[in-house]
Motif scaffolding. Structure first.
Motif, PDB file in Angstrom:
ATOM      1  N   LYS A 314       0.825  -1.209   0.000  1.00 52.90           N
ATOM      2  CA  LYS A 314       0.000   0.000   0.000  1.00 52.90           C
ATOM      3  C   LYS A 314       0.861   1.262   0.000  1.00 52.90           C
ATOM      4  O   LYS A 314       0.474   2.296  -0.543  1.00 52.90           O
ATOM      5  N   GLN A 315       2.050   1.170   0.596  1.00 53.94           N
ATOM      6  CA  GLN A 315       2.956   2.318   0.648  1.00 53.94           C
ATOM      7  C   GLN A 315       3.797   2.457  -0.615  1.00 53.94           C
ATOM      8  O   GLN A 315       4.546   3.431  -0.770  1.00 53.94           O
ATOM      9  N   GLY A 316       3.705   1.513  -1.531  1.00 50.32           N
ATOM     10  CA  GLY A 316       4.474   1.572  -2.763  1.00 50.32           C
ATOM     11  C   GLY A 316       5.891   1.067  -2.622  1.00 50.32           C
ATOM     12  O   GLY A 316       6.682   1.184  -3.572  1.00 50.32           O
ATOM     13  N   LYS A 317       6.225   0.482  -1.495  1.00 50.96           N
ATOM     14  CA  LYS A 317       7.573  -0.047  -1.305  1.00 50.96           C
ATOM     15  C   LYS A 317       7.736  -1.425  -1.959  1.00 50.96           C
ATOM     16  O   LYS A 317       8.843  -1.827  -2.286  1.00 50.96           O
ATOM     17  N   VAL A 318       6.638  -2.127  -2.117  1.00 47.44           N
ATOM     18  CA  VAL A 318       6.633  -3.416  -2.810  1.00 47.44           C
ATOM     19  C   VAL A 318       5.785  -3.284  -4.064  1.00 47.44           C
ATOM     20  O   VAL A 318       4.641  -2.811  -3.997  1.00 47.44           O
ATOM     21  N   ILE A 319       6.352  -3.671  -5.188  1.00 52.07           N
ATOM     22  CA  ILE A 319       5.647  -3.607  -6.480  1.00 52.07           C
ATOM     23  C   ILE A 319       5.161  -5.000  -6.844  1.00 52.07           C
ATOM     24  O   ILE A 319       5.936  -5.963  -6.889  1.00 52.07           O
ATOM     25  N   VAL A 320       3.869  -5.108  -7.093  1.00 53.87           N
ATOM     26  CA  VAL A 320       3.259  -6.361  -7.529  1.00 53.87           C
ATOM     27  C   VAL A 320       2.986  -6.246  -9.019  1.00 53.87           C
ATOM     28  O   VAL A 320       2.276  -5.335  -9.461  1.00 53.87           O
ATOM     29  N   GLU A 321       3.554  -7.155  -9.818  1.00 57.51           N
ATOM     30  CA  GLU A 321       3.498  -6.986 -11.271  1.00 57.51           C
ATOM     31  C   GLU A 321       3.508  -8.345 -11.957  1.00 57.51           C
ATOM     32  O   GLU A 321       4.142  -9.295 -11.487  1.00 57.51           O
ATOM     33  N   THR A 322       2.807  -8.437 -13.070  1.00 56.12           N
ATOM     34  CA  THR A 322       2.839  -9.643 -13.894  1.00 56.12           C
ATOM     35  C   THR A 322       3.624  -9.365 -15.173  1.00 56.12           C
ATOM     36  O   THR A 322       3.607  -8.254 -15.695  1.00 56.12           O
ATOM     37  N   PHE A 323       4.303 -10.387 -15.641  1.00 57.09           N
ATOM     38  CA  PHE A 323       5.033 -10.326 -16.911  1.00 57.09           C
ATOM     39  C   PHE A 323       4.529 -11.456 -17.794  1.00 57.09           C
ATOM     40  O   PHE A 323       4.421 -12.601 -17.346  1.00 57.09           O
ATOM     41  N   GLU A 324       4.204 -11.135 -19.032  1.00 54.41           N
ATOM     42  CA  GLU A 324       3.757 -12.181 -19.950  1.00 54.41           C
ATOM     43  C   GLU A 324       4.884 -13.176 -20.181  1.00 54.41           C
ATOM     44  O   GLU A 324       6.051 -12.803 -20.282  1.00 54.41           O
ATOM     45  N   ASP A 325       4.519 -14.441 -20.268  1.00 56.09           N
ATOM     46  CA  ASP A 325       5.494 -15.506 -20.461  1.00 56.09           C
ATOM     47  C   ASP A 325       5.215 -16.206 -21.784  1.00 56.09           C
ATOM     48  O   ASP A 325       4.344 -17.064 -21.867  1.00 56.09           O
ATOM     49  N   HIS A 326       5.961 -15.815 -22.819  1.00 59.36           N
ATOM     50  CA  HIS A 326       5.805 -16.447 -24.133  1.00 59.36           C
ATOM     51  C   HIS A 326       7.017 -17.301 -24.496  1.00 59.36           C
ATOM     52  O   HIS A 326       7.135 -17.763 -25.619  1.00 59.36           O
ATOM     53  N   GLY A 327       7.913 -17.477 -23.529  1.00 60.85           N
ATOM     54  CA  GLY A 327       9.184 -18.102 -23.864  1.00 60.85           C
ATOM     55  C   GLY A 327       9.254 -19.593 -23.606  1.00 60.85           C
ATOM     56  O   GLY A 327      10.254 -20.218 -23.940  1.00 60.85           O
ATOM     57  N   SER A 328       8.205 -20.177 -23.032  1.00 61.80           N
ATOM     58  CA  SER A 328       8.293 -21.596 -22.729  1.00 61.80           C
ATOM     59  C   SER A 328       6.911 -22.211 -22.631  1.00 61.80           C
ATOM     60  O   SER A 328       5.928 -21.549 -22.320  1.00 61.80           O
ATOM     61  N   GLY A 329       6.848 -23.491 -22.917  1.00 59.87           N
ATOM     62  CA  GLY A 329       5.634 -24.252 -22.709  1.00 59.87           C
ATOM     63  C   GLY A 329       5.764 -25.036 -21.422  1.00 59.87           C
ATOM     64  O   GLY A 329       6.819 -25.091 -20.804  1.00 59.87           O
ATOM     65  N   ILE A 330       4.679 -25.667 -21.021  1.00 61.39           N
ATOM     66  CA  ILE A 330       4.730 -26.400 -19.759  1.00 61.39           C
ATOM     67  C   ILE A 330       3.703 -27.522 -19.765  1.00 61.39           C
ATOM     68  O   ILE A 330       2.634 -27.410 -20.360  1.00 61.39           O
ATOM     69  N   MET A 331       4.074 -28.611 -19.131  1.00 63.59           N
ATOM     70  CA  MET A 331       3.121 -29.634 -18.740  1.00 63.59           C
ATOM     71  C   MET A 331       3.298 -29.842 -17.245  1.00 63.59           C
ATOM     72  O   MET A 331       4.365 -30.237 -16.773  1.00 63.59           O
ATOM     73  N   GLN A 332       2.261 -29.516 -16.489  1.00 56.33           N
ATOM     74  CA  GLN A 332       2.217 -29.809 -15.066  1.00 56.33           C
ATOM     75  C   GLN A 332       1.060 -30.759 -14.857  1.00 56.33           C
ATOM     76  O   GLN A 332      -0.039 -30.530 -15.374  1.00 56.33           O
ATOM     77  N   ALA A 333       1.304 -31.831 -14.095  1.00 58.48           N
ATOM     78  CA  ALA A 333       0.294 -32.876 -14.054  1.00 58.48           C
ATOM     79  C   ALA A 333       0.401 -33.728 -12.802  1.00 58.48           C
ATOM     80  O   ALA A 333       1.435 -33.756 -12.126  1.00 58.48           O
ATOM     81  N   PHE A 334      -0.710 -34.421 -12.504  1.00 57.76           N
ATOM     82  CA  PHE A 334      -0.640 -35.579 -11.624  1.00 57.76           C
ATOM     83  C   PHE A 334       0.059 -36.666 -12.447  1.00 57.76           C
ATOM     84  O   PHE A 334      -0.474 -37.094 -13.479  1.00 57.76           O
ATOM     85  N   VAL A 335       1.216 -37.089 -12.017  1.00 56.23           N
ATOM     86  CA  VAL A 335       1.994 -38.050 -12.802  1.00 56.23           C
ATOM     87  C   VAL A 335       1.938 -39.418 -12.130  1.00 56.23           C
ATOM     88  O   VAL A 335       2.526 -39.616 -11.056  1.00 56.23           O
ATOM     89  N   PRO A 336       1.223 -40.371 -12.739  1.00 51.57           N
ATOM     90  CA  PRO A 336       1.244 -41.730 -12.213  1.00 51.57           C
ATOM     91  C   PRO A 336       2.523 -42.436 -12.663  1.00 51.57           C
ATOM     92  O   PRO A 336       3.016 -42.205 -13.771  1.00 51.57           O
ATOM     93  N   ASN A 337       3.069 -43.262 -11.819  1.00 56.20           N
ATOM     94  CA  ASN A 337       4.271 -44.006 -12.146  1.00 56.20           C
ATOM     95  C   ASN A 337       3.882 -45.213 -12.994  1.00 56.20           C
ATOM     96  O   ASN A 337       3.395 -46.217 -12.470  1.00 56.20           O
TER      97      ASN A 337
END
Length: 626
Positions: A314-337
């Motif tokens: 609220k005081q501006g000492k911490v900046i909350v920001e998003t950056f677009e991510d176009h540099g990588s793909g991802i698979m996150q999953a429940f992975v059964p063995n």
């Protein structure tokens, strides 16, 4: 059609006498023999963006001030500076000490261009059957000794000797030898694999003379053992001080030999980079709020939605920001063995996917922040969609007898939940598939119809926050007779069990570059399924997948690479090897406002802290970090 080596066609049509004459002439006058040209950079497809005379890359501030401290965090602890061994937990940031032969730029990841670091030039023939790197004569270790071909060769040999993963990754490299004028040559056992020169260029080089010497106690160092002292490197930073499992601080090397390289100008601007280790994710968040470290990449949706309203924001000492991510793909999953018999039937895995109600979980636990994953390359142009056509269809037709017929009908679709009626329908279908696969309900318990063994799943995690999404999944599985229990382990235990494949199920992820290649063998190739240190966590073994990995690796241009990757993705998804979770195509970040950054941050990466710098005016307003 495979490319021929330069001049090969001419020699084939020459008479025997003419061939001998040409050979003798080439031996007498080597300059007449056709040799590849030396290049300052190379690209898998297309042309490198930056010419040899480029002073710096577009996305940096070449006049960025040097100085200041940046404090980062890590979790899980660390106990060694030897990063090539498969055992142990290497110190965070140890890569700052070392360098590779070549390195990519942050603004052209789609063509995977590499520029010289330790090497100032590279060359290879048209069929990519070997590569040579010419070392920069200015390259120095921090003790002043030159970086030599012997260092490169020794580093390669030790990497493949001591790391099963590196041995697998570099399986096509048959030799590394020294040539005149500071040149190292790598020979390959295959042709037309255009990525091999690139992955060899990524080799991290270590100082042979230092590792074969003794420490300050007179004890001989051993690259096959953990390293308990600060390592010698050639990079922009060296270790200043450390306490294992707690903190490591790196200091900028003021007389760093490579500071004027185009790939280094405007980078590595902090005088010190410090990593503090935390064991608990809740403590980690509170430490950030208490100004104990400067930068946080937030991966918990609940935190992003509710935890960033503290006074410093609220005081501006911490900046909350998003950056677009176009540099990588991802698979996150429940992975059964898949090495466990109960997960080998595809119908069982489809049933598990039907039991996962993503829509409700996203709404109740994740504040509707995520998108469902339907691709191993989610968020990129490499993800398949719709029916295959054009080059992708042509590639799939070439392996039709090895892949599911369903891949020709359309793209993979996850089941949709979100309300009780849809969930009930999904669970009915899941139970039908399980019955087909040889299971039956014994009261309220699903058992193997032949053996009577109950169907149970132990889910392992290293963070208690996993319960937020695992417990709803377990509740749905219980409705069809499957007992899923969650076990939270400390980081070393968790890592060891994943590495040794001693698990039923875990949440795991694979990051993908925009130029996939040989690493796909390590991710899903049959040869890596039983390799303990591979990234083939699931244990995927499939002839169709293997064939399509080769199509990716041997793609001749970008169009073919994209088509082959989409075909591979389509087949991986069709087999339901994993139960896809979710992804976000932005990076959620928070930082204490002490830093500046270039105006033109590359679209593929926010580049923190590499291209950022310490801003004394901002720090004075926010408070100087301790």
């Amino acid at each position: 059609m495979k490319r021929r080596k330069t001049g090969q066609g001419l020699l084939r049509i020459a008479s025997t006498g003419a061939w001998l004459a040409l050979s003798a002439l080439a031996a007498q006058f080597p300059a007449l023999a056709s040799e590849p040209e030396w290049h300052h950079a190379t690209a898998l497809t297309g042309t490198p963006k930056y010419a040899a005379d480029a002073a710096h890359f577009d996305y940096v501030n070449p006049d960025a001030p040097k100085g200041g401290l940046v404090r980062l965090s890590t979790s899980g602890g660390f106990d060694t500076f030897n990063f090539i061994l498969p055992k142990g937990n290497p110190a965070p940031g140890v890569g700052l000490v070392y360098e590779s032969l070549m390195e990519t730029a942050l603004d052209e990841l789609n063509i995977s261009a590499e520029y010289g670091v330790l090497a100032d030039a590279v060359r290879y023939p048209e069929d990519f059957s070997w590569v040579e790197y010419r070392l920069n004569p200015k390259a120095r270790w921090h003790d002043g000794e030159p970086v030599t071909p012997a260092d490169v060769i020794w580093s390669f040999e030790k990497a493949v000797e001591l790391s099963p993963r590196q041995k697998f990754y570099y399986q096509n490299v048959t030799s590394a030898t020294e040539r005149p004028d500071g040149v190292v040559r790598f020979e390959f056992d295959t042709a037309n694999n255009r990525e091999l020169p690139h992955i060899v260029g990524q080799l991290t080089v270590m100082p042979k003379h230092w590792w074969e010497g003794t420490n300050d106690k007179g004890e001989k160092r051993d690259i096959a053992s953990g390293l308990q002292e600060a390592p010698l490197g050639s990079g922009p930073y060296r270790v200043k001080e450390f306490t294992f499992n707690r903190r490591v601080t790196y200091e900028r090397v003021k007389d760093y030999w490579g500071k004027d390289l185009p790939i280094r100008v405007g980078t590595n601007n902090f005088d010190e980079i410090r990593y503090d280790s935390y064991r608990d994710s809740a403590v980690l968040l509170e430490a950030f709020k208490g100004d104990q470290y400067d930068w946080r990449l937030e991966n918990v949706a609940k935190n992003w939605a509710t935890a960033y309203d503290f006074p410093a924001v609220k005081q501006g000492k911490v900046i909350v920001e998003t950056f677009e991510d176009h540099g990588s793909g991802i698979m996150q999953a429940f992975v059964p063995n898949l090495r466990r018999d109960k997960f080998k039937d595809e119908r069982v895995r489809r049933a598990l996917n039907l039991a996962f109600d993503f829509e409700t979980t996203n709404r109740t636990s994740f504040f509707d922040q995520y998108k469902r994953i339907a691709s191993f390359f989610a968020g990129t142009e490499l993800a398949h969609s719709g029916k295959p056509e054009g080059k992708e269809l042509e590639i799939l037709e070439s392996v039709r007898d090895l892949v599911p017929a369903s891949v020709f009908d359309g793209g993979f679709e996850n089941p949709v939940g979100g309300d009780p009626q849809k969930v009930r329908g999904n669970l009915r279908e899941a139970l039908r598939l399980l019955t087909e696969a040889g299971y039956k309900l014994d009261g309220r318990t699903l058992v193997n119809a032949a053996t009577g063994e109950p169907f149970t799943i132990e889910f392992i995690a290293q963070d208690p926050s996993a319960e937020r999404y695992v417990l709803p999944f377990a509740k749905n599985l219980k409705l069809i007779g499957i007992d899923l229990t969650i076990r939270v382990l400390d980081t070393p235990q968790y890592v060891n069990r994943i590495r040794s494949r001693d698990f039923d199920m875990a949440t795991l992820l694979w990051g993908q570059s925009l130029s996939p290649g040989n690493e796909q063998r390590d991710y899903w190739g049959s040869a890596s399924a039983e390799l303990e240190q591979s990234y083939n966590y699931a244990g995927i073994k499939d002839a169709g997948v293997d064939a399509l990995i080769d199509k990716v690796i041997f793609a001749k241009d970008r169009e073919e690479l994209v088509a082959a990757t989409r075909a591979l993705d389509r087949v991986l998804m069709a087999h339901t090897f994993v139960i896809p979770q979710w992804f976000l195509d932005v990076d959620r970040t928070a930082r204490w406002d002490r830093f500046g950054h270039p105006d033109n941050i590359p679209e593929y990466s926010h580049g923190f802290p590499t291209i950022w710098w310490y801003d004394t005016e901002r720090a004075a307003k926010t408070g100087v970090a301790q």
